[in-house]
Design an enzyme around this catalytic site. Structure first.
Site, PDB file in Angstrom:
ATOM      1  N   LYS A  13     -14.153 -13.040   8.550  1.00  0.00           N
ATOM      2  CA  LYS A  13     -14.598 -13.922   7.461  1.00  0.00           C
ATOM      3  C   LYS A  13     -13.466 -14.870   7.077  1.00  0.00           C
ATOM      4  CE  LYS A  13     -12.069 -11.952   3.935  1.00  0.00           C
ATOM      5  NZ  LYS A  13     -10.873 -12.594   3.393  1.00  0.00           N
ATOM      6  N   GLY A  99      -5.874 -12.026   6.411  1.00  0.00           N
ATOM      7  CA  GLY A  99      -6.745 -12.699   5.433  1.00  0.00           C
ATOM      8  C   GLY A  99      -8.121 -13.007   5.984  1.00  0.00           C
ATOM      9  N   LEU A 100      -8.441 -12.397   7.160  1.00  0.00           N
ATOM     10  CA  LEU A 100      -9.730 -12.689   7.802  1.00  0.00           C
ATOM     11  C   LEU A 100     -10.687 -11.504   7.737  1.00  0.00           C
ATOM     12  CD1 LEU A 100      -8.308 -14.526  10.961  1.00  0.00           C
ATOM     13  CD2 LEU A 100      -9.271 -15.582   8.903  1.00  0.00           C
ATOM     14  N   GLY A 101     -10.313 -10.490   6.986  1.00  0.00           N
ATOM     15  CA  GLY A 101     -11.212  -9.351   6.777  1.00  0.00           C
ATOM     16  C   GLY A 101     -11.438  -8.500   8.013  1.00  0.00           C
ATOM     17  N   GLY A 102     -10.539  -8.570   8.986  1.00  0.00           N
ATOM     18  CA  GLY A 102     -10.753  -7.855  10.249  1.00  0.00           C
ATOM     19  C   GLY A 102     -10.930  -6.353  10.051  1.00  0.00           C
ATOM     20  N   SER A 104     -11.739  -4.754   7.331  1.00  0.00           N
ATOM     21  CA  SER A 104     -12.937  -4.491   6.515  1.00  0.00           C
ATOM     22  C   SER A 104     -14.202  -4.625   7.353  1.00  0.00           C
ATOM     23  CB  SER A 104     -13.013  -5.482   5.345  1.00  0.00           C
ATOM     24  OG  SER A 104     -11.844  -5.423   4.581  1.00  0.00           O
ATOM     25  N   ASP A 137     -13.454  -5.818   0.383  1.00  0.00           N
ATOM     26  CA  ASP A 137     -14.119  -6.834   1.217  1.00  0.00           C
ATOM     27  C   ASP A 137     -15.244  -6.253   2.073  1.00  0.00           C
ATOM     28  OD1 ASP A 137     -12.513  -8.859   0.315  1.00  0.00           O
ATOM     29  OD2 ASP A 137     -11.231  -8.947   2.102  1.00  0.00           O
TER      30      ASP A 137
HETATM   31  O1  C5P Z   1      -9.919  -2.843  -2.042  1.00  0.00           O
HETATM   32  P1  C5P Z   1      -8.776  -2.965  -1.109  1.00  0.00           P
HETATM   33  O2  C5P Z   1      -8.310  -1.616  -0.607  1.00  0.00           O
HETATM   34  O3  C5P Z   1      -8.997  -3.924  -0.003  1.00  0.00           O
HETATM   35  O4  C5P Z   1      -7.576  -3.570  -1.958  1.00  0.00           O
HETATM   36  C1  C5P Z   1      -6.235  -3.510  -1.538  1.00  0.00           C
HETATM   37  C2  C5P Z   1      -5.344  -3.778  -2.729  1.00  0.00           C
HETATM   38  O5  C5P Z   1      -5.462  -5.151  -3.121  1.00  0.00           O
HETATM   39  C3  C5P Z   1      -5.688  -2.985  -3.982  1.00  0.00           C
HETATM   40  O6  C5P Z   1      -5.048  -1.747  -3.989  1.00  0.00           O
HETATM   41  C4  C5P Z   1      -5.176  -3.883  -5.080  1.00  0.00           C
HETATM   42  O7  C5P Z   1      -3.779  -3.762  -5.197  1.00  0.00           O
HETATM   43  C5  C5P Z   1      -5.445  -5.263  -4.543  1.00  0.00           C
HETATM   44  N1  C5P Z   1      -6.726  -5.846  -5.010  1.00  0.00           N
HETATM   45  C6  C5P Z   1      -6.838  -6.292  -6.315  1.00  0.00           C
HETATM   46  N2  C5P Z   1      -8.012  -6.848  -6.747  1.00  0.00           N
HETATM   47  C7  C5P Z   1      -9.052  -6.999  -5.911  1.00  0.00           C
HETATM   48  C8  C5P Z   1      -8.964  -6.562  -4.566  1.00  0.00           C
HETATM   49  C9  C5P Z   1      -7.790  -5.991  -4.144  1.00  0.00           C
HETATM   50  O8  C5P Z   1      -5.887  -6.169  -7.118  1.00  0.00           O
HETATM   51  N3  C5P Z   1     -10.182  -7.581  -6.347  1.00  0.00           N
END
Ligand code: C5P
Length: 303
Positions: A13, A99-102, A104, A137
């Site tokens: 993405k 940053g491309l959501g790979g 996820s 994501d």
């Molecule tokens: O949800 P995910 O594991 O991808 O998020 C990784 C880290 O990015 C989280 O632990 C948090 O520090 C940060 N994050 C955030 N707010 C979001 C998404 C991610 O602070 N909406």
């Protein structure tokens, strides 16, 4: 008859717009973004086996519990008391992190693929909450196409497909850990009143988004360019090569650029060959119908 083995694509993405509205009580940040699937993809191949065994074409990608594919498998096994295991091979093409959501996308496709392999009677709507457990994501990858993401990014609302055939993604060889990028922003804590009105404006902007006319904004750019100036250099270079729009995706390091024609895109691609440390991908947007079709998700039930 049990299928012996099957493969599914896991598309990348980009974020056509990304606003960070503030910090929430749970430590995450409230965001408003427009997600878009593009044609760059990994490929996951599933087959039966004992336990969970992940292999990957790229030796730099971890294949243990830190990989969202393994976490997706364990989550399904625990939740549905699954006896049999699976072998999963990941053909990795999406730069990760980038940053491309790979990661996820791989996690979401692992949930869908394993539900099929193990004949779990799950619907797409059953997978979305599981995706939320895996990462912010992940739920978007059960929609694909163009979609608005709010909350942590996990509240996803489909938008009309944005169609763009001449996109170039450039990923310089630097890593920006997502938690660090959020910390750099130093976003203030949200009050309910503020977040509601900002969110309304963002939602309105997202629905009216036009890739060629709107100003595209990524709130991470300023802070991330300060610690990794190479990413800013990529964006500058893409503009100088004639891109109509160029924007960092997610918290970086990839930058995507919109070109007016196939020829302009090709010229820019050729010109960038003198940057061997930058990975370059010519891509187009993947509309929702094609996306869901390629994952066998279109009927709602997964098999
Ligand atoms: O949800 P995910 O594991 O991808 O998020 C990784 C880290 O990015 C989280 O632990 C948090 O520090 C940060 N994050 C955030 N707010 C979001 C998404 C991610 O602070 N909406």
């Amino acid at each position: 008859m049990a299928e012996e083995s099957f493969s599914l694509p896991a598309f990348a993405k980009i974020n056509l717009n990304l606003r960070v509205l503030g910090k929430r009580g749970d430590g995450f940040h409230e965001i408003c973004t427009v997600f878009q699937t593009v044609s760059l993809c990994d490929r996951l191949t599933f087959s039966g086996g004992d336990g969970i065994r992940l292999t990957c074409s790229d030796a730099n990608v971890p294949t243990d519990e830190s990989n969202l594919i393994v976490r997706a498998a364990n989550l399904l096994r625990e939740k549905f008391n699954i006896g049999p295991g699976a072998r999963i091979h990941l053909e990795k093409r999406i730069p990760s992190p980038g940053g491309l959501g790979g990661g996820s996308s791989d996690g979401a496709v692992a949930l869908a693929g394993l539900a099929r392999l193990w004949h779990l009677p799950l619907r797409l709507s059953d997978l979305i909450p599981l995706g939320r457990i895996l990462g912010s994501d992940v739920p978007f990858f059960f929609f694909g196409g163009t979609a608005l993401g709010t909350g942590r990014g996990t509240e996803v609302f489909p938008l009309d497909d944005v169609v763009e055939n001449h996109l170039l993604i450039v990923t310089p060889g630097v890593d920006v850990p997502t938690p660090q990028a959020f910390r750099l922003l130093g976003a203030p804590h949200l009050t309910n009143k503020d977040s509601k009105s900002i969110l309304q404006i963002c939602r309105f902007e997202a629905r009216a988004l036009n890739l060629r006319q709107s100003d595209l904004v990524n709130d991470f750019e300023k802070a991330v360019f300060q610690i990794e100036p190479e990413i800013g250099r990529v964006r500058e270079r893409l503009f100088r090569l004639g891109a109509r729009r160029a924007l960092m995706s997610g918290s970086g390091a990839s930058v995507f650029a919109v070109f007016d024609s196939k020829e302009k895109l090709q010229d820019a691609f050729d010109d960038l060959q003198n940057e061997p440390d930058w990975r370059k991908f010519r891509v187009k947007t993947v509309p929702r119908r094609d996306y869901l079709g390629s994952l066998n998700l279109i009927e709602g039930l997964l098999h």
